[in-house]
Design an enzyme around this catalytic site. Structure first.
Site, PDB file in Angstrom:
ATOM      1  N   HIS A   8      -6.450  -6.407 -18.705  1.00  0.00           N
ATOM      2  CA  HIS A   8      -5.644  -7.285 -17.839  1.00  0.00           C
ATOM      3  C   HIS A   8      -6.520  -8.193 -16.994  1.00  0.00           C
ATOM      4  O   HIS A   8      -7.718  -7.972 -16.866  1.00  0.00           O
ATOM      5  CB  HIS A   8      -4.696  -6.465 -16.939  1.00  0.00           C
ATOM      6  N   HIS A  81      -9.782 -10.255 -10.474  1.00  0.00           N
ATOM      7  CA  HIS A  81     -10.687  -9.458 -11.311  1.00  0.00           C
ATOM      8  C   HIS A  81     -10.268  -9.502 -12.770  1.00  0.00           C
ATOM      9  O   HIS A  81      -9.140  -9.903 -13.084  1.00  0.00           O
ATOM     10  CB  HIS A  81     -10.767  -8.002 -10.821  1.00  0.00           C
ATOM     11  N   GLU A 130     -13.358  -4.711 -13.510  1.00  0.00           N
ATOM     12  CA  GLU A 130     -12.812  -3.352 -13.559  1.00  0.00           C
ATOM     13  C   GLU A 130     -13.081  -2.777 -14.944  1.00  0.00           C
ATOM     14  O   GLU A 130     -12.912  -3.464 -15.953  1.00  0.00           O
ATOM     15  CB  GLU A 130     -11.297  -3.420 -13.289  1.00  0.00           C
TER      16      GLU A 130
END
Ligand code: MC0
Ligand code: CO
Length: 139
Positions: A8, A81, A130
């Site tokens: 994502h 992010h 991440e």
């Protein structure tokens, strides 16, 4: 380690409701998951599905949220992010530690229910990154 699937893109927003309206009405998003609180990460989360990935809308959950500083600098919100999948979070953490990349805090359970950690943007060309263990039932 080998670069994995883009899970994502995190987008910080002062208002998930306002951001949902943008993705729905301007971008034609039709799979918008129900928003939920993730106290362990200090954010409220809403996933918007795209054909090949997800946008993760994140809104601060209280004054100690890790995205409060970002929103102070970017009051309208913005791209926050990117998140890549790995098969084994323990092995991935050891890999990045071995490379000398700064890991931000402990490994925690993320919005998909699997363990995640973050790499400092200063070690990733300015991109907060991440790392997430792939869900067992995914793909
Ligand atoms: C729900 C969950 C999930 O997917 O499962 C999530 O994603 S939760 C997503 C929310 N959780 C997190 O982000 C956790 C990890 N994040 C953190 O630990 C923090 O947010 C930091 C990345 C360390 C930033 O902390 P803070 O804003 O307090 O520090 P700061 O303002 O002093 O920033 C230090 C430097 O990093 C830069 N910086 C800050 N946030 C950034 C971002 N999102 N992307 C790129 N650079 C960024 C600042 O501009 C600054 O650069 P200069 O020094 O050049 O000015
Ligand atoms: Co995320």
């Amino acid at each position: 380690m080998k670069l994995g699937r883009l899970n994502h893109i995190g987008v910080a927003t002062p208002s998930i409701e306002q951001s949902i309206a943008i993705y729905r009405d301007l971008m034609g998003a039709d799979v918008i998951r129900a928003p939920f609180d993730l106290p362990e990460q200090g954010v409220k989360v809403c996933f918007i599905d795209t054909p090949n990935s997800q946008i993760e809308l994140i809104e601060p959950l209280g004054p100690d949220s890790p995205i409060v500083g970002f929103l102070a600098k970017n009051p309208q919100g913005g791209q926050h992010h990117v998140c890549f999948e790995v098969p084994d979070i323990v092995a991935a953490r050891a890999w990045f530690e071995g490379k000398g990349a700064r890991i931000l805090g402990p490994t925690r359970i993320g919005a998909h229910g699997t363990p995640i950690f973050f790499l400092h943007p200063k070690d990733m060309g300015g991109v907060l990154t991440e790392i997430m263990e792939t869900p067992k039932d995914a793909h």
